[in-house]
Design an enzyme around this catalytic site. Structure first.
Site, mmCIF file in Angstrom:
data_model
loop_
_atom_site.group_PDB
_atom_site.id
_atom_site.type_symbol
_atom_site.label_atom_id
_atom_site.label_comp_id
_atom_site.label_asym_id
_atom_site.label_seq_id
_atom_site.Cartn_x
_atom_site.Cartn_y
_atom_site.Cartn_z
ATOM 1 N N TYR A 293 0.832 -1.203 0.000
ATOM 2 C CA TYR A 293 0.000 0.000 0.000
ATOM 3 C C TYR A 293 0.868 1.255 0.000
ATOM 4 C CZ TYR A 293 -3.738 -3.144 1.597
ATOM 5 O OH TYR A 293 -4.645 -4.150 1.721
ATOM 6 N N GLU A 367 -16.237 -0.349 24.003
ATOM 7 C CA GLU A 367 -17.272 -0.102 22.984
ATOM 8 C C GLU A 367 -17.759 1.346 22.961
ATOM 9 O OE1 GLU A 367 -19.899 -3.347 23.971
ATOM 10 O OE2 GLU A 367 -19.361 -4.408 22.126
#
Ligand code: NI
Length: 392
Positions: A293, A367
């Site tokens: 990449y 979370e």
């Protein structure tokens, strides 16, 4: 948390449920079928236009409010890693040998949260939600671009959960965020023989060791120390038995550079080292460099929009300007070759959690970062749309 905009607890729990469903069924690059189903179901509930099977297993959704734009894209990655999960979490992976160990399950939940916020209170422009397969080495971004997801897009934003930063912060790097990530394979062919009579053979293991040692000096002695560069040999294979000289060695490794010209120099020097050492000992060599990449390079306009969004949403202390580029790779870079945009790091480590890096079998994140990410993505779209309207 001092959000100006936020999502209620009910929505937050719904997003966590989505994240946990995705976490239970991790799928590798270009096999994200079940993952795409979960995303499609959530998008369908929002009555958003969407399409599955984009770039093989990706999903794209659109929120259209204007036929003339502007248009802002958001991107999440979908794939999991070939790692056996050891967290013992109640929602741990049910797929043997695979795990969401890089937080991509969280990224998808964030994007669905952003879609909910933007659908409820639409911006004065269009939004494209890109759920991209195969970030981990598969180059899914290229497949999505070839499928046309950037058509008409003015800005793109993305981000990654990052355990280096505390929850409630967002890290952004001005200009270059990740490195060039090339991989290499060096194959040394000597001549086998009896280990007791080395003069009759060409010992590929000894030649290979010399190459590995000399490669350590390429960065330290021939590259400008102001350009961060890494060469690592991660695997070295040769030989079959203790009393025979190995006729072949294969080494594989990675090259990380933050500067394009340095990268060309490094590749040239790796080849020179391998060829010279093999010439000294009479071995044959082949060096294969596989281009990885390109670096993520944030554009100044998108950097400004992203950083002001963080300050506005979370306060000035929450914005962390990252001093050094990461030596990691990220295929978000392909989007930035076509449109302006910015990639951020969502701090996800809470104060009572020990540091466990991504790609670990014990990886998990707080979370709450899903809530932060969803609100950030929705708000950055609004700001980008406003900026684009101003400049028209
Ligand atoms: Ni990742």
């Amino acid at each position: 948390m001092p959000f100006r905009a936020t999502i209620d607890d009910e929505t937050f729990h719904y997003l966590c449920q989505i994240r946990r469903r995705l976490h239970e069924w991790p799928e590798p690059a270009f096999q994200e079928q079940r993952t795409a189903e979960v995303i499609a179901e959530a998008l369908g509930r929002l009555s958003l236009w969407y399409k599955k099977g984009v770039g093989k297993t990706g999903v794209v959704a659109r929120l259209e409010t204007s036929s003339t734009g502007p248009t802002v894209a958001l991107r999440a990655d979908m794939d999991a890693l070939p790692i056996e999960e050891k967290t013992g979490l109640p929602f741990r992976s049910r797929v043997k040998g695979y795990m969401h160990a890089c937080g991509h399950d969280g990224h998808m939940a964030m994007l669905i949260g952003a879609a909910m916020l933007l659908k409820e209170d639409p911006p004065d422009g269009n939004v494209v939600f890109i759920f991209q397969p195969a970030e981990e080495g598969g180059g899914g971004a290229r497949a999505m671009i070839e499928a046309g997801v950037l058509d008409g897009v003015d800005f793109i934003f993305g981000g990654h959960i990052d355990m280096h930063f505390p929850l409630g912060t967002i890290g952004i790097r001005r200009f270059m965020d990740t490195s060039y990530t090339d991989s290499m394979e060096i194959r040394v062919v000597g001549r086998g023989g009896h280990a007791a009579r080395p003069h009759e053979a060409v010992d590929a293991i000894v030649v290979g060791c010399q190459i590995v040692n000399l490669l350590q000096t390429v960065v330290s002695r021939t590259i400008d120390p102001l350009n961060p560069t890494v060469i690592s040999i991660g695997s070295f294979h040769g030989g079959t038995v203790y009393n025979a000289i190995a006729d072949e060695v294969v080494m594989r490794g990675t090259i990380r550079c933050t500067d394009y010209h340095t990268r060309l120099q490094v590749i040239e020097r790796i080849k020179r080292v391998a060829e010279s050492v093999c010439q000294v000992y009479g071995a044959e060599v082949s060096v294969n460099i596989r281009e990885g990449y390109p670096p993520v390079i944030n554009t100044p306009d998108a950097f400004e929009i992203a950083s002001s969004t963080v300050v506005e949403l979370l306060g000035p202390d929450s914005l962390l300007i990252i001093e050094q580029p990461s030596m990691g790779g990220e295929d978000f870079s392909y989007y930035l070759e076509h449109v302006h945009g910015c990639f951020v790091r969502f701090g996800a480590r809470n104060s009572y959690q020990e540091f466990i890096p991504t790609h670990s079998s014990m990886f998990d994140f707080d979370e709450e970062v899903i809530r932060i990410g969803a609100v950030y993505f929705a708000e950055v779209v609004r700001r980008a749309v406003a900026r684009l309207k101003e400049s028209r």
